[in-house]
Design an enzyme around this catalytic site. Structure first.
Site, PDB file in Angstrom:
ATOM      1  N   CYS A   4      40.327 -42.150 -10.971  1.00 37.89           N
ATOM      2  CA  CYS A   4      41.666 -42.732 -11.069  1.00 37.89           C
ATOM      3  C   CYS A   4      41.535 -44.084 -11.758  1.00 37.89           C
ATOM      4  CB  CYS A   4      42.300 -42.868  -9.678  1.00 37.89           C
ATOM      5  SG  CYS A   4      41.751 -44.321  -8.754  1.00 37.89           S
ATOM      6  N   LYS A  52      43.151 -57.571  -1.821  1.00 36.05           N
ATOM      7  CA  LYS A  52      41.699 -57.673  -1.698  1.00 36.05           C
ATOM      8  C   LYS A  52      41.164 -58.821  -2.533  1.00 36.05           C
ATOM      9  CE  LYS A  52      41.243 -53.520  -3.374  1.00 36.05           C
ATOM     10  NZ  LYS A  52      42.517 -53.135  -4.014  1.00 36.05           N
ATOM     11  N   CYS A 110      36.934 -48.483  -9.502  1.00 38.51           N
ATOM     12  CA  CYS A 110      35.892 -48.820  -8.531  1.00 38.51           C
ATOM     13  C   CYS A 110      34.496 -48.871  -9.142  1.00 38.51           C
ATOM     14  CB  CYS A 110      35.915 -47.819  -7.380  1.00 38.51           C
ATOM     15  SG  CYS A 110      37.487 -47.769  -6.504  1.00 38.51           S
ATOM     16  N   CYS A 118      32.504 -43.244  -9.251  1.00 39.67           N
ATOM     17  CA  CYS A 118      33.071 -43.392  -7.913  1.00 39.67           C
ATOM     18  C   CYS A 118      33.062 -42.034  -7.210  1.00 39.67           C
ATOM     19  CB  CYS A 118      34.491 -43.940  -8.005  1.00 39.67           C
ATOM     20  SG  CYS A 118      35.687 -42.740  -8.647  1.00 39.67           S
ATOM     21  N   CYS A 160      38.807 -39.088  -1.732  1.00 40.72           N
ATOM     22  CA  CYS A 160      39.610 -40.252  -2.079  1.00 40.72           C
ATOM     23  C   CYS A 160      41.062 -39.843  -2.302  1.00 40.72           C
ATOM     24  CB  CYS A 160      39.063 -40.932  -3.328  1.00 40.72           C
ATOM     25  SG  CYS A 160      40.064 -42.338  -3.862  1.00 40.72           S
ATOM     26  N   ARG A 219      36.144 -59.445   0.702  1.00 39.50           N
ATOM     27  CA  ARG A 219      35.330 -58.290   1.069  1.00 39.50           C
ATOM     28  C   ARG A 219      33.844 -58.614   0.927  1.00 39.50           C
ATOM     29  NH1 ARG A 219      38.730 -52.946  -0.894  1.00 39.50           N
ATOM     30  NH2 ARG A 219      40.715 -53.510   0.098  1.00 39.50           N
ATOM     31  N   LYS A 232      37.343 -60.501  -4.078  1.00 40.43           N
ATOM     32  CA  LYS A 232      35.943 -60.146  -4.289  1.00 40.43           C
ATOM     33  C   LYS A 232      35.156 -61.327  -4.853  1.00 40.43           C
ATOM     34  CE  LYS A 232      37.222 -55.321  -4.935  1.00 40.43           C
ATOM     35  NZ  LYS A 232      37.159 -54.113  -5.790  1.00 40.43           N
ATOM     36  N   ARG A 283      33.102 -48.295   6.020  1.00 39.44           N
ATOM     37  CA  ARG A 283      32.338 -49.100   5.061  1.00 39.44           C
ATOM     38  C   ARG A 283      31.762 -50.311   5.774  1.00 39.44           C
ATOM     39  NH1 ARG A 283      36.173 -50.913   0.879  1.00 39.44           N
ATOM     40  NH2 ARG A 283      35.980 -48.782   0.119  1.00 39.44           N
TER      41      ARG A 283
END
Length: 725
Positions: free
Chosen positions: A552, A286, A556, A508, A514, A196, A288, A127
């Site tokens: 899931c 993470k 995302c 996603c 994944c 990120r 954001k 990514r």
């Protein structure tokens, strides 16, 4: 019967905000005056570094999750990754996987290419880090070439304005990383427990307001970039990249370093450390950040850890910034301690205080975020636990001064920026719809070939949008016909040729790559949107509806903000969420925990019938569901009869009535016996006691306990990270 709501892409909402910055009364898709775009010659000032007292590292919590220990022992993200890249295995160990994330890559397994019991088909996803989603033509050409030579012949635009390359083998990682870095790109900090990719409104408008938003995005992307030398050591053998990262060319890097290392004496930075802001353990999870301008909610601003809004004065000069904190989507099924959350209004800071304010927020999360349980390590849980007032007080101890009151701004509107637009400098930009972000050639649909031809011919710079689409910018008016001809030749439609619900949809990647995917998302979303469109029309409805799907519960594609959200909860099954706002300012709520894919039409038909009969003129589907609430909709559905009923010669309509209950003979089951699990007599007795207290079966109690335990193991022992941003 209700009136039909006409879709207006930049339609407004009637907005009132509570303390969490979410809608408190219904909105409609009615037009607003166009968004003002003032011009001003302004760039935030730079803070000069001064000497300050050194700060010792914070004491670690008594219990660290396994990942925290790995970060400490990694020597600033070097080990054990560096050694394992040298061996002949086709994979890296789970410990190395956790460190690899900081380098911008996930190890994956192609479940389509192996049978059960076979060795995993290991490969890697890379990514990129791309502040504000911007990237030059040369980098796109390099990525396209890499995908052909080393990847799976596709590129994937993410929901955080970045590119992903899938299908890279371990033996090819070093040449791929080095090729990206030498082309002026980077994967550093695109994943892992740090800040990120910084999102931004994707519109390349040349007004100073939008330019300032892009500048802030680039600055924050660099301010919170990891400083360890591990990246160049591992991927470039310690050498410098042949080309400077493209976003740095517009920044004064000396000033960035001064701002990063400036110590206000309140414990924000670590003096003398390789990582002055992150230290040895980086962040708990993470982080954001998103930046936009008043009214433009193309970034789902309430889903960010930090959401920043550029505030201009009456003359159009940016004088400060509103700050929103504590948003986040990830959650775990059947684990009430995890949840999606919209952000709170923290306050306002003058323009020259923004960098220190953001550093203070990051430091508060760094020092007070949960490092014991990764499932609760995001900053949203800290904000939720303390409450916004106490969290504000905490941040102010790092910031050194109080925040001002949040400035009133115009209502938010969802804006996809698709189609042709004027930039403001005589040039145009074109927003292209990319279904679920996948750049590929398929049958006579040659999107990948068309884009490469356009970029090779015109060398346009580009932007990846927060909605998985792309924007071509700096197009002169006389180039428009040539671009449209190439698109038409390759059967690539422009945005206005797509049904609106397809434009609004997002999914996603999910299966087969994944590791967290429970079921499909990207590969079934085109059919799902078509099915939902047919269902709406069958029920006499022609309205825009934001539909989002994930494989899931990590969220995302931000399904918990959608009017209709589908969240993978089992094989070919989804949790159904309703009631999000069409302008992405309010969370949806879970209507049903598990619905089989084949049962979705039957499940939604009562809801759509109720919407048709009881909504107000122009009321959006999500706003209607929010107004009615789960209880009323469930009651309506319970008494719903889908058989057409004709009354007094009128055309058949769907209605509802109390069903007549009747005994039916129980059919003999032909299903295979379910697997059994043997437990000790003592455990069985304890399960029975709990079952009696909770009025449940012992098997259900056991299922819930085991599910909760496994979720905890996954969260603490490495498996609970999002695979896609």
């Amino acid at each position: 019967m209700r009136g039909q709501a006409a879709f207006i892409p930049l339609g407004a909402t009637s907005t009132a905000f509570n303390g969490r910055g979410v809608h408190t009364r219904p909105s409609s898709c009615l037009p607003l005056p166009s968004l003002p775009v003032p011009a001003f010659p302004y760039v935030p000032s730079v803070i000069t570094a001064v000497a300050a007292k050194p700060r010792a590292d914070s004491s670690p919590p008594k219990k660290l999750s396994k990942v925290e220990g790995l970060k400490v022992s990694s020597n600033q993200l070097r080990f054990p990754l560096a050694e394992q890249l040298q061996n002949d295995e086709i994979f890296i160990t789970e410990n190395a996987v956790q460190i690899m994330k900081f380098h911008g890559s996930y190890q994956q397994d192609d479940r389509d290419k192996r049978a059960s019991g076979q060795q995993k088909k290991y490969q890697f996803m890379l990514r990129l880090k791309m502040p504000a989603g911007e990237f030059p033509a040369a980098l796109y050409q390099a990525l396209d070439d890499i995908s052909t030579k080393y990847g799976n012949n596709t590129l994937r635009a993410t929901t955080r304005c970045a590119w992903q390359i899938h299908g890279v083998l371990k033996s090819d990682l070093k040449p791929v990383f080095s090729a990206i870095m030498n082309a002026g790109g980077s994967c550093i900090g695109a994943c892992g427990d740090l800040s990120r990719n910084v999102m931004c409104t994707p519109a390349p408008l040349t007004s100073e307001l939008y330019k300032n938003a892009r500048f802030v995005s680039a600055m924050l992307g660099e301010l919170f970039a990891p400083q360890t030398g591990a990246f160049s050591e591992i991927w470039l053998d310690g050498e410098k990249a042949a080309s400077l990262e493209f976003w740095k060319k517009d920044l004064d890097m000396n000033s960035v370093q001064e701002i990063m290392r400036f110590d206000n004496g309140n414990g924000v930075v670590y003096n003398g450390k390789e990582e002055p802001i992150y230290g040895e353990t980086y962040l708990p999870r993470k982080f954001k950040i998103g930046v936009t301008v008043p009214g433009d909610n193309s970034i789902d601003i309430y889903t960010q850890d930090i959401g920043i809004v550029c505030i201009p004065d009456a003359a159009g000069k940016v004088v400060g910034y509103n700050i929103i904190v504590g948003g986040g989507m990830g959650r775990t099924h059947r684990k009430a301690t995890t949840f999606a959350r919209t952000g709170d209004h923290l306050g306002y800071v003058p323009a020259d205080k923004l960098w220190e304010a953001c550093k203070a927020i990051v430091a508060a999360q760094r020092d007070h975020g949960n490092r014991s349980v990764r499932a609760n390590a995001r900053m949203k849980y800290l904000v939720d636990k303390l409450g916004i007032d106490s969290f504000r007080t905490l941040v102010e101890t790092y910031f050194g001064e109080p925040f001002e009151s949040f400035r009133e701004i115009q209502p938010w509107r969802y804006m996809d920026w698709l189609g042709w637009h004027e930039q403001g400098d005589g040039n145009l930009f074109l927003g292209l719809f990319i279904e679920n972000g996948r750049i590929k050639d398929e049958a006579d649909f040659k999107l990948r070939t068309a884009l490469r031809r356009i970029i090779d011919a015109y060398e346009f710079d580009m932007v990846v949008s927060p909605n998985q689409n792309i924007i071509l910018k700096n197009i002169t008016p006389n180039q428009k016909n040539g671009i449209e001809a190439i698109l038409k030749e390759h059967n690539v439609r422009t945005a206005d040729e797509y049904l609106i619900n397809k434009r609004l949809s997002m999914a996603c990647p999910a299966m087969p790559l994944c590791g967290l995917a429970i079921t499909e998302a990207e590969r079934v979303m085109p059919d799902m949107v078509a099915r939902m469109d047919t269902l709406f029309k069958k029920n006499g409805l022609d309205v825009p509806v934001t539909i989002r799907m994930t494989g899931c519960p990590n969220g995302c594609a931000r399904p918990y903000m959608a009017e209709l959200g589908l969240v993978g909860s089992g094989q070919k099954s989804y949790q159904l969420w309703l009631g999000g706002c069409p302008h992405q300012t309010r969370l949806a709520w879970p209507y049903l925990d598990r619905v089989k894919d084949v049962d979705l039409e039957g499940t939604l038909t009562p809801v759509l019938t109720m919407y048709q009969q009881k909504s107000t003129t122009g009321e959006a589907f999500g706003d209607f569901c929010h107004r009615m609430g789960k209880s009323d909709i469930a009651t309506f559905a319970e008494h719903f009869n889908s058989a057409p009923i004709q009354v007094n010669g009128a055309p058949p309509t769907l209605t509802y009535e109390a069903p007549v209950k009747a005994r039916t003979a129980r059919k003999k089951s032909t299903a295979k016996p379910r697997p059994r699990l043997t437990v000790s007599d003592e455990i069985m007795e304890r399960l029975k006691n709990i079952a009696a207290l909770r009025d449940m079966s012992a098997s259900r109690v056991a299922d819930e306990i085991i599910s909760a335990y496994l979720s905890g193991v996954e969260d603490e022992d490495l498996l609970g990270d999002e695979m896609v941003i």
